[in-house]
Scaffold this active site. Structure first.
Site, PDB file in Angstrom:
ATOM      1  N   LEU A   1      43.852 129.061  37.055  1.00 33.28           N
ATOM      2  CA  LEU A   1      43.062 128.729  35.923  1.00 33.28           C
ATOM      3  C   LEU A   1      41.637 128.783  36.774  1.00 33.28           C
ATOM      4  CD1 LEU A   1      44.642 126.513  33.726  1.00 33.28           C
ATOM      5  CD2 LEU A   1      44.063 128.803  33.119  1.00 33.28           C
TER       6      LEU A   1
ATOM      7  N   ARG B   1      39.868 127.397  41.074  1.00 34.46           N
ATOM      8  CA  ARG B   1      39.881 126.739  42.403  1.00 34.46           C
ATOM      9  C   ARG B   1      38.714 125.693  42.471  1.00 34.46           C
ATOM     10  NH1 ARG B   1      42.565 129.936  46.514  1.00 34.46           N
ATOM     11  NH2 ARG B   1      43.936 131.621  45.482  1.00 34.46           N
ATOM     12  N   GLY B   2      39.205 124.653  43.118  1.00 32.18           N
ATOM     13  CA  GLY B   2      38.301 123.618  43.550  1.00 32.18           C
ATOM     14  C   GLY B   2      38.106 123.342  44.997  1.00 32.18           C
ATOM     15  N   ALA B   3      37.558 122.357  45.679  1.00 27.99           N
ATOM     16  CA  ALA B   3      37.334 122.235  46.940  1.00 27.99           C
ATOM     17  C   ALA B   3      38.611 121.896  47.639  1.00 27.99           C
ATOM     18  CB  ALA B   3      36.407 121.080  47.090  1.00 27.99           C
TER      19      ALA B   3
ATOM     20  N   GLY C   1      42.165 122.146  45.913  1.00 29.73           N
ATOM     21  CA  GLY C   1      43.280 122.586  45.247  1.00 29.73           C
ATOM     22  C   GLY C   1      42.882 123.690  44.215  1.00 29.73           C
ATOM     23  N   ILE C   2      44.141 124.336  43.688  1.00 32.89           N
ATOM     24  CA  ILE C   2      44.207 125.284  42.824  1.00 32.89           C
ATOM     25  C   ILE C   2      44.837 124.834  41.563  1.00 32.89           C
ATOM     26  CG2 ILE C   2      44.780 127.517  42.257  1.00 32.89           C
ATOM     27  CD1 ILE C   2      45.260 128.162  45.274  1.00 32.89           C
ATOM     28  N   VAL C   3      44.132 125.221  40.308  1.00 35.28           N
ATOM     29  CA  VAL C   3      44.637 124.702  39.116  1.00 35.28           C
ATOM     30  C   VAL C   3      45.320 125.991  38.441  1.00 35.28           C
ATOM     31  CG1 VAL C   3      44.012 123.858  36.639  1.00 35.28           C
ATOM     32  CG2 VAL C   3      42.453 123.285  38.836  1.00 35.28           C
TER      33      VAL C   3
ATOM     34  N   LYS D   1      46.961 120.843  38.587  1.00 34.27           N
ATOM     35  CA  LYS D   1      46.237 120.906  39.782  1.00 34.27           C
ATOM     36  C   LYS D   1      46.849 120.705  40.863  1.00 34.27           C
ATOM     37  CE  LYS D   1      42.116 119.334  42.250  1.00 34.27           C
ATOM     38  NZ  LYS D   1      41.146 118.410  42.236  1.00 34.27           N
TER      39      LYS D   1
ATOM     40  N   ASP E   1      30.596 115.439  41.945  1.00 35.65           N
ATOM     41  CA  ASP E   1      30.664 116.695  41.674  1.00 35.65           C
ATOM     42  C   ASP E   1      30.566 117.079  40.334  1.00 35.65           C
ATOM     43  OD1 ASP E   1      30.581 119.149  42.999  1.00 35.65           O
ATOM     44  OD2 ASP E   1      32.935 119.226  43.027  1.00 35.65           O
TER      45      ASP E   1
END
Length: 832
Positions: A537, A539-541, A543-545, A563, A657
């Site tokens: 769904l 990507r973050g700093a 992790g991946i969702v 996540k 953030d």
């Protein structure tokens, strides 16, 4: 609601005696020629100033708090406290303060004019006129004269005619004028108390609505002089050199409010009122302090309310008692903390999760052992009861509250009536008195059964397991899954569950979570739910969702977002713990809901509700543009969510953030703030936190790059950038057009080209008044000087049109930071 000003209204009396010291003067005998100026300087707490001829008073910029701006003030210069007696109340900023480097200049056409370092005007004393000179008198009055002789009394403006929260001898109050309290001792925003000579000649002391502080929004009236006779009304409140205070009436008769004071015979006393017009005599020698009730405006008991509207001396859930000299003292009950630690008169918040009446929670809530009472002897909360019973003993009174999910507290009458009153939160008009005939029992969660959210050093000592349990116990609102949910389990996941059961701590956490409808998942369960993590769904700093599907009771499936933290290191561990701890404590319609988590070996995952409309970024940056009405609603809703994090949680939460990629939309396009992995808890007894630089390029506040204290104003900055994106439907950093949105937006505002921001958006073009207001709010939010930014409560009020939005100055007057081509990216990163 409500904070009582630490200084309700100052009434200061001075006996002018000859002084024996000569102070250095910036001006000659108090006379200030046109063109003279003073500058606010960070290098000293009190900047350069002009002094009155005797040196008793000084005029200049004052810096009250280390991290705030300056206020233009008049103060006593011969006492150690340097007590402020006047300040420029109408400063054209949302905070009432001006930044470092601001200058006040005496001009011919505007009198005293404040400008920021770029020359942007922030405040002026006159809208027009022809000023020849200024004079700073020995009684603390700053006067502006028209062209001609000072002896001609052609006064254009004076600080005496424009009072703030203090009245000095020889200073009178005219009809329609008033003194207004400050919010707190260190806040120069208008407070909720007003002493006003009404248009009909009646002198009145009012309590105002704490949110608006509007003279038209009166809550309680403490005093009136009854000098409103149409044939002989009051025309002036006079304060003379003898310490006498009276209302002068039309026929020259006097209604005496306070007689001459014998203490004026002592050497040069200062009278400074605090609390509810209570005076403190502070001699210049500072050897003794004498107190008493000033003006006769004090009641015998200022804690005793006269109506149910407002919250009197102390805020909600706060208890008022009388101390020395009849001064109200406010104290939070046990298990409660001040919402604003700097304001003892404000609201108190519980440090525990309060009981709710949601049907899905009734099984847990019905267990009376989950709750206990704290006892407040001789304490009463006279308003807000919803049920009462006669002839109840104490135990029966408490038992009726324990079994009632609405009941927050009971008041038990200790007199012969044996009466029991049930109360709901918030509790108002709390009063403790030695002669009280009632005891209060407040219902709190039992510590022996469940830990609760805590503040201060105690929180730091809790290890992760205890924190997890306490968080789980605080999340009864998250009811997506029932404890009876049956999950499909593979043989592998069953074996993992057996292994997990050997871990006593993990078993305890799982049991606790299941009891409260929050789940501790195994890695195998989430791998199966996400089809081995195949449908990404976002990507973050860190992790991946992934999208997942969980089977619930009845065989149906629920879609979730999982996540997965993709690297295991110290920062990841900190992020994981923060996210679970923070999200587990909050519940608000504009914040994402937590379902459960996995903390198995090196696998750390968090499970959220799935929001079908995706991110705000996908919603905004598309063609055709979303409707202007939807965008306005989203902007306000996000502001309310951030306000909740900053001011309405038991512990202040800084997100760190805020950006469109971290705002999710439900099926009705209601926004919810997600991704608290970078959130920092700012404990209620702290004012700022220093941390590693966190955030996303384009949304990061300048103080991150300066090793400066990080406050909630970093979220205000990020919100301002995002508000511009909502208005323009353009990204903060546009690689195609090579545009930095905040620079372009300010240029359009400064040049009167706001229509450029909404080109091809006919709906917004037809509502340019709102567009302009939103752009101005955004520019205030992105001020480089964090003290110039409004807080989120002010932002929300400005968005809703409750308070006026002034024209903002250049947001980046000092910035030397530029984005390189390489850094022109909106990808989420951790900046170090």
């Amino acid at each position: 609601m409500g904070s009582l000003s630490c200084s309700i209204i100052h009434l200061v009396l001075i006996l002018q005696l000859q002084t024996f010291f000569v102070f250095s003067q910036n001006i000659r005998n108090g006379s200030v020629p046109v063109g003279e100026s003073l500058t606010a300087s960070e290098s000293q707490q009190i900047s350069s100033s002009w002094r009155s001829p005797s040196g008793d008073f000084a005029f200049g910029f004052r810096k009250i708090q280390p991290n705030d701006g300056f206020t233009l003030s008049i103060w006593f210069d011969k006492i150690s406290d340097k007590t402020i007696v006047w300040h420029a109340q109408a400063v054209n900023t949302t905070t009432g303060l001006v930044p470092n480097g601001s200058k006040v200049t005496l001009t011919a056409d505007g009198g005293l004019v404040i400008a920021d370092p770029r020359g942007q005007e922030l405040w002026r004393a006159l809208s027009g006129g022809s000023v020849s000179r200024g004079r700073f008198t020995d009684d603390g009055n700053f006067v502006l004269f028209r062209d001609g002789s000072e002896d001609s009394d052609e006064v254009l403006w004076s600080s005496f005619e424009n009072p703030t929260d203090t009245l000095l001898p020889n200073q009178n109050i005219e009809v329609g004028r008033n003194l207004s309290s400050r919010r707190t001792e260190t806040s120069f925003k208008k407070g909720r108390f007003s002493l006003r000579l009404e248009d009909d000649g009646n002198l009145q002391l009012h309590s105002l609505n704490a949110e608006t502080a509007s003279e038209s929004d009166i809550y309680s009236q403490y005093y009136e002089s009854n000098t409103n006779d149409p044939n002989n009304p009051g025309i002036q409140l006079v304060f003379n050199q003898s310490g006498e205070i009276y209302v002068l009436q039309r026929n020259n008769s006097r209604f005496v409010v306070k007689d001459r004071d014998p203490d004026f015979s002592i050497a040069a006393p200062f009278y400074i009122s605090t609390g509810f017009l209570l005076s403190t005599i502070i001699p210049k020698e500072a050897r003794r302090i004498v107190g008493g009730c000033l003006l006769g405006l004090c009641r015998d008991n200022m804690c005793s309310p006269d109506d149910a509207l407002g919250n009197m001396a102390c805020g909600y859930n706060n208890i008022c008692s009388l101390g020395n000299n009849k001064r109200p003292k406010c104290e939070c009950p046990e298990r409660f903390v001040l919402k604003d630690p700097s304001n003892e008169y404000g609201d108190c918040l519980p440090d525990f999760e309060m009981q709710t009446c949601r049907p899905e929670n009734q099984t847990a809530n019905s267990d009376v052992n989950l709750y206990e009472f704290i006892t407040l002897e001789k304490t009463n909360w006279p308003f807000g009861d919803y049920e009462s019973y006669a002839n109840y003993d104490e135990e029966r009174c408490k038992a009726s509250c324990l079994s009632d999910c609405l009941c927050a507290a009971v008041i038990f009458g200790t007199n012969r009536d044996l009466k029991c009153w049930k109360k709901k939160f918030p509790l108002s008009h709390g009063e403790r008195s030695p002669r009280g005939d009632s005891d209060t029992f407040i219902k709190v969660r039992n510590r022996s059964i469940a830990d609760v959210p805590v503040t201060g050093n105690r929180a730091k000592k809790l290890d992760w397991l205890i924190i997890a349990c306490s968080v789980l116990l605080g999340t009864s609102a998250f009811v997506i899954f029932d404890t009876s949910c049956s999950y499909r389990k593979t043989k592998k996941s069953k074996n993992m569950m057996k292994n997990q059961a050997r871990d006593i701590g993990r078993t305890t956490a799982t049991t606790t979570a299941n009891e409260l409808n929050l789940r501790v998942f195994t890695y195998g369960e989430l791998a199966e739910a996400t089809r081995d993590f195949t449908e990404e769904l976002g990507r973050g700093a860190f992790g991946i969702v992934y999208k997942g599907y969980l089977e619930v009771a009845g065989g149906s499936e629920v879609t979730v977002a999982v996540k997965k933290l993709d690297r295991l290191d110290l920062d990841n561990e900190k992020e994981f713990k923060n996210e679970v701890k923070v999200i587990g404590q909050i519940h608000h319609k504009n914040l994402v809901r937590l379902i459960g988590f996995c903390n198995e070996g090196q696998s750390q995952m968090i499970v959220y509700e799935f929001l079908p409309q995706g991110t705000l970024a996908n919603f905004l940056f598309r063609r055709p543009r979303p409707s202007w009405e939807d965008r306005k609603n989203i902007a306000v809703a996000i502001a309310r969510g951030i306000l909740y994090l900053h001011e309405e949680c038991s512990e202040q939460i800084i997100h760190c953030d805020i950006k469109p990629q971290n705002i999710l939309l439900d099926e009705y396009y209601t926004p919810r703030i997600s991704d608290f992995g970078l959130a920092k808890l700012l404990l209620m007894n702290q004012t700022y936190t220093l941390t590693n630089i966190r955030g996303t390029k384009g949304y990061v506040a300048p103080e991150w790059f300066r090793n400066s204290p990080i406050t909630s104003k970093v979220d205000v900055y990020s919100y301002g950038v995002m508000l511009l994106e909502i208005v323009c439907c353009k990204k903060a950093v546009d690689l195609e057009d090579n545009v930095i949105l905040i620079n372009w937006a300010y240029d359009c505002f400064r040049q009167g080209r706001l229509e450029d921001l909404t080109e091809d958006d006919s709906e917004a073009m037809n509502d340019m008044e709102t567009v302009e207001r939103y752009v101005k709010i955004a520019i205030w939010c992105i001020q480089e000087e964090h003290g110039m930014r409004p807080n989120m409560r002010n932002v929300t009020q400005m968005l809703e049109g409750v308070i006026q939005v002034f024209d903002p100055p250049n947001p980046s007057p000092y910035s030397t930071f530029t984005w390189s081509d390489e850094s022109l990216s909106s990808d989420p990163v951790s900046l170090v």
